[in-house]
Design a protein around this motif. Structure first.
Motif, mmCIF file in Angstrom:
data_model
loop_
_atom_site.group_PDB
_atom_site.id
_atom_site.type_symbol
_atom_site.label_atom_id
_atom_site.label_comp_id
_atom_site.label_asym_id
_atom_site.label_seq_id
_atom_site.Cartn_x
_atom_site.Cartn_y
_atom_site.Cartn_z
ATOM 1 N N HIS A 1 0.856 -1.188 0.000
ATOM 2 C CA HIS A 1 0.000 0.000 0.000
ATOM 3 C C HIS A 1 0.893 1.239 0.000
ATOM 4 N N LEU A 2 1.674 1.331 -1.029
ATOM 5 C CA LEU A 2 2.601 2.435 -1.249
ATOM 6 C C LEU A 2 2.417 2.895 -2.680
ATOM 7 N N GLY A 3 1.810 4.075 -2.872
ATOM 8 C CA GLY A 3 1.553 4.553 -4.209
ATOM 9 C C GLY A 3 0.365 3.857 -4.849
ATOM 10 N N SER A 4 0.436 3.687 -6.161
ATOM 11 C CA SER A 4 -0.697 3.169 -6.923
ATOM 12 C C SER A 4 -0.498 1.720 -7.338
ATOM 13 N N PHE A 5 -1.408 0.875 -6.891
ATOM 14 C CA PHE A 5 -1.451 -0.501 -7.378
ATOM 15 C C PHE A 5 -1.949 -0.523 -8.818
ATOM 16 N N ASP A 6 -2.884 0.372 -9.136
ATOM 17 C CA ASP A 6 -3.548 0.334 -10.439
ATOM 18 C C ASP A 6 -2.697 0.880 -11.570
ATOM 19 N N ALA A 7 -1.596 1.582 -11.246
ATOM 20 C CA ALA A 7 -0.685 2.006 -12.308
ATOM 21 C C ALA A 7 -0.124 0.796 -13.035
ATOM 22 N N LEU A 8 -0.115 -0.352 -12.351
ATOM 23 C CA LEU A 8 0.335 -1.590 -12.961
ATOM 24 C C LEU A 8 -0.543 -1.974 -14.144
ATOM 25 N N ARG A 9 -1.805 -1.554 -14.090
ATOM 26 C CA ARG A 9 -2.729 -1.894 -15.164
ATOM 27 C C ARG A 9 -2.383 -1.169 -16.467
ATOM 28 N N ALA A 10 -1.613 -0.081 -16.366
ATOM 29 C CA ALA A 10 -1.163 0.598 -17.578
ATOM 30 C C ALA A 10 -0.277 -0.321 -18.411
ATOM 31 N N LEU A 11 0.480 -1.168 -17.720
ATOM 32 C CA LEU A 11 1.304 -2.146 -18.424
ATOM 33 C C LEU A 11 0.428 -3.194 -19.084
ATOM 34 N N ALA A 12 -0.651 -3.582 -18.416
ATOM 35 C CA ALA A 12 -1.570 -4.561 -18.989
ATOM 36 C C ALA A 12 -2.227 -4.007 -20.248
ATOM 37 N N VAL A 13 -2.485 -2.686 -20.257
ATOM 38 C CA VAL A 13 -3.059 -2.059 -21.453
ATOM 39 C C VAL A 13 -2.034 -2.023 -22.578
ATOM 40 N N ALA A 14 -0.779 -1.704 -22.232
ATOM 41 C CA ALA A 14 0.277 -1.619 -23.239
ATOM 42 C C ALA A 14 0.599 -2.980 -23.846
ATOM 43 N N ARG A 15 0.469 -4.038 -23.013
ATOM 44 C CA ARG A 15 0.744 -5.387 -23.477
ATOM 45 C C ARG A 15 -0.515 -6.218 -23.319
ATOM 46 N N GLY A 16 -1.264 -6.366 -24.387
ATOM 47 C CA GLY A 16 -2.529 -7.083 -24.327
ATOM 48 C C GLY A 16 -2.388 -8.538 -23.955
ATOM 49 N N ASP A 17 -1.154 -9.081 -24.020
ATOM 50 C CA ASP A 17 -0.934 -10.487 -23.731
ATOM 51 C C ASP A 17 -0.535 -10.710 -22.278
ATOM 52 N N LEU A 18 -0.633 -9.686 -21.439
ATOM 53 C CA LEU A 18 -0.129 -9.786 -20.079
ATOM 54 C C LEU A 18 -0.923 -10.786 -19.237
ATOM 55 N N GLY A 19 -2.252 -10.751 -19.340
ATOM 56 C CA GLY A 19 -3.086 -11.693 -18.587
ATOM 57 C C GLY A 19 -3.016 -11.507 -17.084
ATOM 58 N N LEU A 20 -2.823 -10.282 -16.635
ATOM 59 C CA LEU A 20 -2.625 -9.987 -15.225
ATOM 60 C C LEU A 20 -3.785 -10.457 -14.357
ATOM 61 N N LYS A 21 -3.470 -11.131 -13.252
ATOM 62 C CA LYS A 21 -4.445 -11.506 -12.238
ATOM 63 C C LYS A 21 -4.087 -10.796 -10.938
#
Length: 304
Positions: free
Chosen positions: A125-145
């Motif tokens: 809980h330091l900064g943004s967890f959801d900024a990680l989702r920007a990578l998921a958008v950039a790489r459609g094959d990420l499959g982040l869970k």
């Protein structure tokens, strides 16, 4: 004295759900810049009325600075939290194109993705967890869970799922009877599985670690899971830098987390302390990004 897990879980969502819903709709309707102007009166309101958050901020910043924090520093701390919560709406609704998200050490993650090998992404809980989702958008094959307790902050969770119904499909509920099996399946499919490792969960199993010249309790679950699944662990910290900029840092914690059968306690402590050392590093670099607004340090007795 209650446990840390009880303290953070018992903090109820503040503010009228109607007001929160209205603000988020205005944010999406008017855009990010006008919505950010609303954060100043909101932050001032919580600074004046939110004693628990204000005291926790003061307690933490005193540890960072070695002195009593000024009122402006308390305001900046709470304002940073409000700004990251607001940006969560834009990240999850797919409107993050104007965000300046910079990835550092991304090769530590990409080598597992490119090899089709799953890994555990361990944040805090330091900064943004959801900024990680920007990578998921950039790489459609990420499959982040994402591993999380969906029952906590249920109203906000429901609202965000309304903004993006696909969010719910990425969540693996923590505490379920099949949680480990779902994580194993995702890893075997080559997906990264993200989780946060700084708050105690419902199992209340923890490790006492040095943290800001004191001792704090951290969950042992992430390292136990990594060891059980023989999964590599990559740390990530999405630091908010002000304006529209986020710096997401990735660091390899371990290719494989091993816990010697003859002394699992020592192994858990060693790996957890490595994680905590890096958490403290980034918390010192960007203290306003620390979003644990409760008494994080309490009486310590070895818990594993």
């Amino acid at each position: 004295m209650g446990s840390v897990s009880e303290d953070w879980r018992e903090q109820r969502e503040r503010g009228s759900p109607v007001l929160v819903r209205l603000m988020l709709r205005l944010a999406l309707g008017l855009g990010r810049r006008p919505a950010r102007l609303l954060l100043y009166p909101i932050t001032l309101y919580f600074l004046l009325t939110g004693r628990t958050a204000r005291d926790a901020s003061r307690h933490f910043l005193r540890r960072v600075y070695g002195r009593a924090p000024k009122a402006g520093e308390l305001f900046a701390h709470l304002h940073t939290f409000a700004a990251v919560i607001l940006d969560r709406v834009f990240f999850l609704s797919g409107r993050s194109q104007r965000m300046d998200v910079r990835f550092h050490g991304i090769e530590q993650l990409e080598r597992f993705i490119d090899a089709g090998r799953g890994c555990l992404l361990l944040g805090a809980h330091l900064g943004s967890f959801d900024a990680l989702r920007a990578l998921a958008v950039a790489r459609g094959d990420l499959g982040l869970k994402v591993l999380m307790y969906p029952q906590h902050n249920a109203f906000i969770t429901r609202l965000l799922e309304e903004l993006n119904p696909g969010v719910g499909k990425t969540v693996i509920p923590l505490g379920g009877i099949d949680t480990l099996l779902q994580v194993q399946s995702a890893l075997e499919g080559g997906a990264p599985v993200a989780m946060l490792g700084d708050r105690l969960g419902e199992s209340r199993k923890w490790v006492a670690c040095p943290f800001f010249d004191d001792t704090a309790r951290f969950p042992s679950g992430p390292m136990q899971m990594a060891a059980a699944l023989q999964a590599p662990v990559v740390l990530f910290f999405g630091i908010y830098r002000g304006g529209n900029r986020y710096d997401v840092h990735f660091e390899l914690l371990g290719e494989e987390i091993t816990l010697p059968p003859e002394n699992r306690k020592a192994g858990l402590k060693r790996w957890t302390e490595r994680y905590v050392e890096r958490l403290e590093h980034y918390a010192r670099v960007a203290p306003y990004n620390w979003f644990n607004f409760y008494d994080f340090w309490q009486d310590q007795t070895p818990g594993v």
